[in-house]
Design a protein around this motif. Structure first.
Motif, short mmCIF file in Angstrom:
data_model
loop_
_atom_site.label_atom_id
_atom_site.label_comp_id
_atom_site.label_asym_id
_atom_site.label_seq_id
_atom_site.Cartn_x
_atom_site.Cartn_y
_atom_site.Cartn_z
N THR A 1 0.85 -1.19 0.00
CA THR A 1 0.00 0.00 0.00
C THR A 1 0.89 1.24 0.00
OG1 THR A 1 -0.22 0.66 2.33
CG2 THR A 1 -1.37 -1.37 1.64
N PRO A 2 0.33 2.41 -0.25
CA PRO A 2 1.14 3.63 -0.19
C PRO A 2 1.70 3.93 1.19
CG PRO A 2 -0.88 4.03 -1.41
CD PRO A 2 -1.03 2.68 -0.78
N ALA B 1 0.00 10.02 0.67
CA ALA B 1 -0.10 9.00 1.71
C ALA B 1 0.98 9.16 2.78
CB ALA B 1 -0.04 7.61 1.08
N TYR C 1 -7.26 4.98 -0.60
CA TYR C 1 -6.50 4.25 0.39
C TYR C 1 -6.87 4.74 1.80
CZ TYR C 1 -3.91 3.26 -3.85
OH TYR C 1 -3.58 2.89 -5.13
N ASP D 1 -2.92 1.39 8.81
CA ASP D 1 -2.98 1.25 7.36
C ASP D 1 -4.07 0.24 7.02
OD1 ASP D 1 -2.68 0.86 4.66
OD2 ASP D 1 -0.65 0.03 4.78
N SER E 1 -5.67 0.32 3.96
CA SER E 1 -5.87 0.48 2.52
C SER E 1 -6.56 -0.72 1.91
CB SER E 1 -4.53 0.69 1.82
OG SER E 1 -3.88 1.85 2.28
N ASN F 1 -5.28 10.26 -3.56
CA ASN F 1 -4.07 10.34 -4.37
C ASN F 1 -2.90 9.84 -3.52
OD1 ASN F 1 -1.78 11.07 -5.86
ND2 ASN F 1 -2.79 12.89 -6.70
N GLU F 2 -2.28 8.75 -3.95
CA GLU F 2 -1.27 8.11 -3.11
C GLU F 2 -0.04 8.96 -2.87
OE1 GLU F 2 1.31 4.98 -5.32
OE2 GLU F 2 -0.75 4.71 -6.04
N ILE F 3 0.16 10.02 -3.63
CA ILE F 3 1.33 10.87 -3.37
C ILE F 3 1.21 11.57 -2.02
CG2 ILE F 3 1.71 11.22 -5.84
CD1 ILE F 3 0.74 14.12 -5.44
N ASP G 1 -8.78 4.38 -6.97
CA ASP G 1 -7.54 4.44 -6.20
C ASP G 1 -7.77 5.26 -4.93
OD1 ASP G 1 -5.96 2.90 -7.91
OD2 ASP G 1 -5.58 4.61 -9.22
#
Length: 368
Positions: free
Chosen positions: A13-14, A211, A149, A57, A59, A207-209, A147
């Protein structure tokens, strides 16, 4: 020590870098993603969760997204719960059933609008069921796994930690409601929900950026609150009677058997799959139900398969989750017990991994 062989089918996961950095000791696989299960120890993690604050976490709680003019129509076909009065900032716990009234999942539904829903699922391939229903009924709706999470913040100090990162407005979020909360140059859905009885929030990171920046912000803000990485805890969830799909209930069980009858309203929602079966069961009553149970003796090893319950030599149910509770100083368990044997105070025999014991049906779970 056995290791998991990772591939594209088994996803990190991120938040995995943060999980590793915080000393994860064990994982399970949930919706084909890694879910942490132990950091210090199950018992140490339990004590910390009940006294401080943890970042989880989760996700693996994948979303099934319904988007289009027929999104609400499809959503109502999935569940016996009446959704007509659900508002755009609400989250509902919704049993999802098949044509036989069997539990396919017990997700949290998040309503963005009449045209857009997220279904935050437990461990099953619900996406394929929903896509099949949409196609078979010719509905104008897109069904995808977006997407998204989720990250949970759980524990008695969760409000203080979240307020430091998102501002005091987060404290005003009602139970099973959500708000869009700003983080840096974006916004997340933040809901007052989570898989513990200690209180807290779930943050839906799109947006995983963002995370790991969010993970780091929570840990930086919570140093004096004794914040730690954590995960759903077996002992704490059994104390609270939180059922685990695939463990305490499966497709072989109906919502009424799982003590979810209050969410089944055929008279108010007349178009869901499995309606006729559930109407009959509501009229006649279920033949078995989930019950809290204590098990005699010293600490038991948690079951990996159901433990049979017996009354006068006849099997009358089974225990699916069990653990030693340090706070209550006894073995506590979740079981499915047949009518006639489920009254509080009933003494049963049980075959555990640690040998034969006595079990007692209790009136209520230990933590509400």
């Amino acid at each position: 020590m056995s290791l998991l062989s990772k591939s594209r089918r088994l996803r990190e996961t991120p938040f995995t870098p943060g999980v590793k950095r915080n000393g994860v000791k064990a994982y399970t696989v949930y919706n084909r993603m890694l879910l942490p299960t132990v950091f210090e120890s199950v018992e140490a993690d339990y004590h910390h969760l009940k006294n401080h604050v943890q970042v989880w976490d989760v996700s693996c709680e994948r979303q099934v997204e319904l988007w289009g003019p027929d999104a609400s129509k499809l959503m109502k076909r999935l569940t016996p719960r009446n959704l007509d009065k659900m508002q755009d900032d609400q989250c509902y716990y919704v049993p999802v059933v098949d044509e036989n009234g069997g539990m396919l999942n017990d997700p949290v539904a998040i309503k963005h609008s009449d045209d857009r829903w997220w279904i935050s699922i437990a461990d099953s391939d619900l996406l394929f069921w929903v896509k099949g229903l949409a196609i078979g009924a010719g509905l104008n709706v897109r069904v995808i796994e977006p997407d998204v999470y989720p990250l949970a913040v759980q524990g008695p100090k969760a409000d203080d930690l979240m307020a430091r990162v998102f501002g005091d407005e987060v404290r005003s979020i009602g139970f099973f409601r959500y708000k869009w909360m700003r983080f840096k140059d974006t916004k997340f859905i933040v809901a007052r929900s989570g898989y513990s009885k200690q209180g807290g929030y779930e943050i839906y990171v799109e947006n995983e950026i963002y995370a790991m920046p969010l993970w780091d912000a929570l840990f930086d803000a919570g140093a004096d609150l004794n914040v730690r990485a954590g995960c759903p805890n077996l002992i704490e969830r059994v104390e609270g009677g939180l059922l685990s799909y695939g463990n305490d209930m499966t497709m072989a069980n109906t919502p009424l058997e799982c003590d979810l009858g209050r969410f089944c309203k055929p008279a108010e929602n007349n178009d869901f799959i499995g309606r006729e079966i559930l109407e009959q069961e509501i009229a006649n009553g279920p033949s078995r139900e989930v019950r809290p149970i204590t098990i005699s003796g010293d600490a038991v090893t948690p079951p990996t398969a159901p433990w049979p319950l017996f009354k006068e030599g006849k099997q009358v149910g089974s225990v699916t989750s069990a653990a030693w509770s340090p706070d209550f100083q006894e073995n506590i368990a979740i079981g499915m017990v047949e009518t006639g044997s489920w009254d509080a105070g009933t003494i049963l025999d049980i075959d555990t991994s640690n040998g034969p014991r006595q079990a007692e049906v209790k009136a209520e779970f230990w933590s509400k």
